[in-house]
Design an enzyme around this catalytic site. Structure first.
Site, mmCIF file in Angstrom:
data_model
loop_
_atom_site.group_PDB
_atom_site.id
_atom_site.type_symbol
_atom_site.label_atom_id
_atom_site.label_comp_id
_atom_site.label_asym_id
_atom_site.label_seq_id
_atom_site.Cartn_x
_atom_site.Cartn_y
_atom_site.Cartn_z
ATOM 1 N N SER A 158 0.655 -1.284 0.193
ATOM 2 C CA SER A 158 0.043 -0.030 0.100
ATOM 3 C C SER A 158 0.866 1.493 -0.243
ATOM 4 O O SER A 158 -0.056 1.959 -0.219
ATOM 5 C CB SER A 158 -1.052 0.009 1.029
ATOM 6 O OG SER A 158 -0.062 -0.422 1.993
ATOM 7 N N HIS A 167 -1.043 5.609 7.012
ATOM 8 C CA HIS A 167 -0.126 5.723 5.189
ATOM 9 C C HIS A 167 -0.148 7.169 5.080
ATOM 10 O O HIS A 167 -0.478 8.113 5.739
ATOM 11 C CB HIS A 167 -1.981 5.216 4.640
ATOM 12 C CG HIS A 167 -1.317 3.303 4.748
ATOM 13 N ND1 HIS A 167 -2.215 2.899 5.204
ATOM 14 C CD2 HIS A 167 -0.647 2.387 3.792
ATOM 15 C CE1 HIS A 167 -2.116 1.556 5.899
ATOM 16 N NE2 HIS A 167 -1.270 1.366 4.350
#
Length: 269
Positions: free
Chosen positions: A44, A251
């Site tokens: 990711s 993230h």
């Protein structure tokens, strides 16, 4: 005949003057930019989860138009670009499903992988919801995995890349430290947890860098570019826990991709 020779001489002198003024020499005048065939692999952090603007055709892989591979490709116009990085990918997912575009013609490969194998998501869930002691114990468990199991799994990925793309330059990118210690956060996890999580990121990066080097690959650390932009910094390039969109928690934001990852990759590509 005489006039044409004079004209030719004048043109030659004029060209020489232009080259002198611009600092260009014959080698520079003849040089061309070599296009590359680029393949972006990984998890990711490479697909761009957290940056938004996801390509709908990528489905649950959540490949973002703001992810560093797309940004680099947009600025450098490679002769071909394949983007197979996928949210949630582990080492086995890379070898099983992402290597298709690699070939003997591939010149450049980027990859982030290993965090999911080491249990990144579960570590963060434990640390958010549990005590300091439980958080630290889960981190120690992850570090044991990094010591005993992850190196072999990284070897499998790196060897598979080399087998399919023997001439490629492979850039392995690491993970940022998540927290600025003693920063602006007034709530949330304790400093003990934050410090241990940062230490775990360093531990994973060190192991990954060692395996990359042993395969002749370049390791790019993003710790420096994210310094001053961690969670609790006041100018974070990382999402903190997001209860409404858990997949984006911890993230990089779009700024983290463009300011944190892209310059490190670009300097090594």
């Amino acid at each position: 005949m005489k006039l044409s020779r004079v004209a030719a001489l004048s043109s030659s002198l004029l060209l020489g003057a232009v080259l002198a003024l611009t600092g260009a020499g014959p080698a520079q005048a003849d040089s061309t930019v070599q296009a590359v065939d680029y393949v972006a692999l990984g998890d990711s952090y490479s697909s761009g989860v957290g940056a938004g603007s996801y390509d709908s055709s990528s489905g649950n892989c959540k490949r973002s138009t703001r992810a560093y591979p797309r940004l680099w490709a947009g600025s450098n116009a490679p002769s071909s670009f394949a983007f197979t990085a996928c949210s949630g990918a582990r080492t086995g997912d890379v070898t099983a499903g992402q290597l298709g575009p690699l070939s003997s013609a591939t010149d450049l490969v980027s990859i982030t992988v290993g965090g999911n194998d080491a249990g990144f998501s579960d570590v963060m869930t434990t640390c958010v919801l549990s005590s300091d002691a439980e958080c630290l114990a889960r981190i120690e468990q992850a570090k044991r995995y990094v010591d005993t199991t992850l190196p072999g799994k990284l070897d499998q990925v790196y060897s598979a890349i080399r087998a399919k793309a023997p001439a490629a330059r492979v850039v392995v990118l690491g993970y940022p430290r998540f927290y600025k210690l003693n920063g602006s956060c007034s709530a949330g996890m304790s400093e003990t947890k934050r410090s241990a999580i940062n230490g775990a990121a360093d531990y994973l990066n060190a192991a990954t860098a060692k395996r990359a080097a042993d395969h002749g690959y370049t390791f790019g650390s993003v710790v420096g570019t994210f310094t001053g932009h961690e969670i609790c910094s006041g100018d974070a390039w990382l999402h903190s826990v997001n209860w409404f969109n858990m997949s984006e928690s911890y993230h990089p934001t779009a700024s983290g991709q463009s300011g944190g990852y892209l310059p490190v990759f670009a300097s090594q590509a």
